[in-house]
Design a protein around this motif. Structure first.
Motif, short mmCIF file in Angstrom:
data_model
loop_
_atom_site.label_atom_id
_atom_site.label_comp_id
_atom_site.label_asym_id
_atom_site.label_seq_id
_atom_site.Cartn_x
_atom_site.Cartn_y
_atom_site.Cartn_z
N PRO A 65 0.84 -1.20 0.00
CA PRO A 65 0.00 0.00 0.00
C PRO A 65 0.88 1.26 0.00
O PRO A 65 1.95 1.28 0.61
CB PRO A 65 -0.80 -0.11 1.31
N GLU A 66 0.44 2.30 -0.70
CA GLU A 66 1.25 3.51 -0.86
C GLU A 66 1.66 4.12 0.48
O GLU A 66 2.76 4.66 0.60
CB GLU A 66 0.49 4.54 -1.69
N GLN A 67 0.80 4.01 1.49
CA GLN A 67 1.12 4.61 2.79
C GLN A 67 2.28 3.89 3.47
O GLN A 67 3.02 4.48 4.25
CB GLN A 67 -0.10 4.58 3.75
N GLU A 68 2.44 2.60 3.21
CA GLU A 68 3.46 1.80 3.89
C GLU A 68 4.75 1.65 3.08
O GLU A 68 5.66 0.95 3.51
CB GLU A 68 2.89 0.40 4.17
N LEU A 69 4.86 2.31 1.94
CA LEU A 69 6.02 2.12 1.07
C LEU A 69 7.32 2.56 1.74
O LEU A 69 8.32 1.84 1.67
CB LEU A 69 5.84 2.87 -0.26
N LYS A 70 7.34 3.72 2.40
CA LYS A 70 8.57 4.19 3.02
C LYS A 70 9.04 3.25 4.12
O LYS A 70 10.22 2.96 4.24
CB LYS A 70 8.37 5.60 3.59
#
Length: 178
Positions: A65-70
């Protein structure tokens, strides 16, 4: 998968080749064999276009998910391989350096472009004509195909080929060995 469908308990799954099962990031119920994961992700992405997932830069099989990428980029298990390649980090001294035996032949250092005293040129010397495959085929006993010709040109070509093979048969007769 239920144990009743498989007819075995969890300990038997490893014996049957199910030890490399991976969970799909789109559907938690999807349990996929690791070697089939890329094909499965391609199909699952089509079915879940509404979910905002991105691919991990270190492993294309990681859809996050984009929020968890970092967070994933910091903790990704495949980041080590990338960092080792980027920064030339070796895990051990023996990983990249083979053992050298005492009676081994010393290696030769090749130096390309450092010796400018060599005046060798391959372009000077013999003049060789370019190879023409059509001319070669016309001289030898090779069957040629008439392509890109009108029907009348094809008939004339076939007749010329018959004549060429008829004359070639007389020219190239093989003498029987005694």
């Amino acid at each position: 998968m239920s144990r009743q469908l498989l007819g075995a308990d969890a300990s038997d799954l490893t014996q049957q080749g199910y030890e490399d099962v991976v969970q799909c990031p789109y559907e938690k119920a999807h349990q996929i064999m690791a070697f089939r994961m890329q094909t499965h992700l391609y199909k699952c992405r089509k079915n879940h276009k509404d979910l905002k997932y991105t691919k991990c830069p270190f492993n294309q099989l990681h859809d996050i998910p984009e929020q968890e990428l970092k967070i994933h980029m910091v903790n990704c298990p495949d980041r080590e391989t990338f960092d080792r390649y980027k920064y030339c980090i070796s895990t051990s001294s023996a990983a990249f350096a083979p053992e050298v035996e005492s009676n081994a032949v010393p290696s030769v250092q090749l130096t390309y472009g450092l010796n400018d005293e060599d005046n060798e040129t391959w372009d000077s010397g013999y003049k060789v004509r370019a190879y023409n495959p059509r001319a070669y085929a016309a001289r030898t006993n090779v069957i040629r195909k008439a392509t890109g010709m009108t029907p009348s040109e094809k008939r004339a070509f076939r007749e010329a080929e018959r004549q060429r093979f008829h004359e070639g048969g007389r020219r190239y007769k093989v003498q029987p060995s005694e």
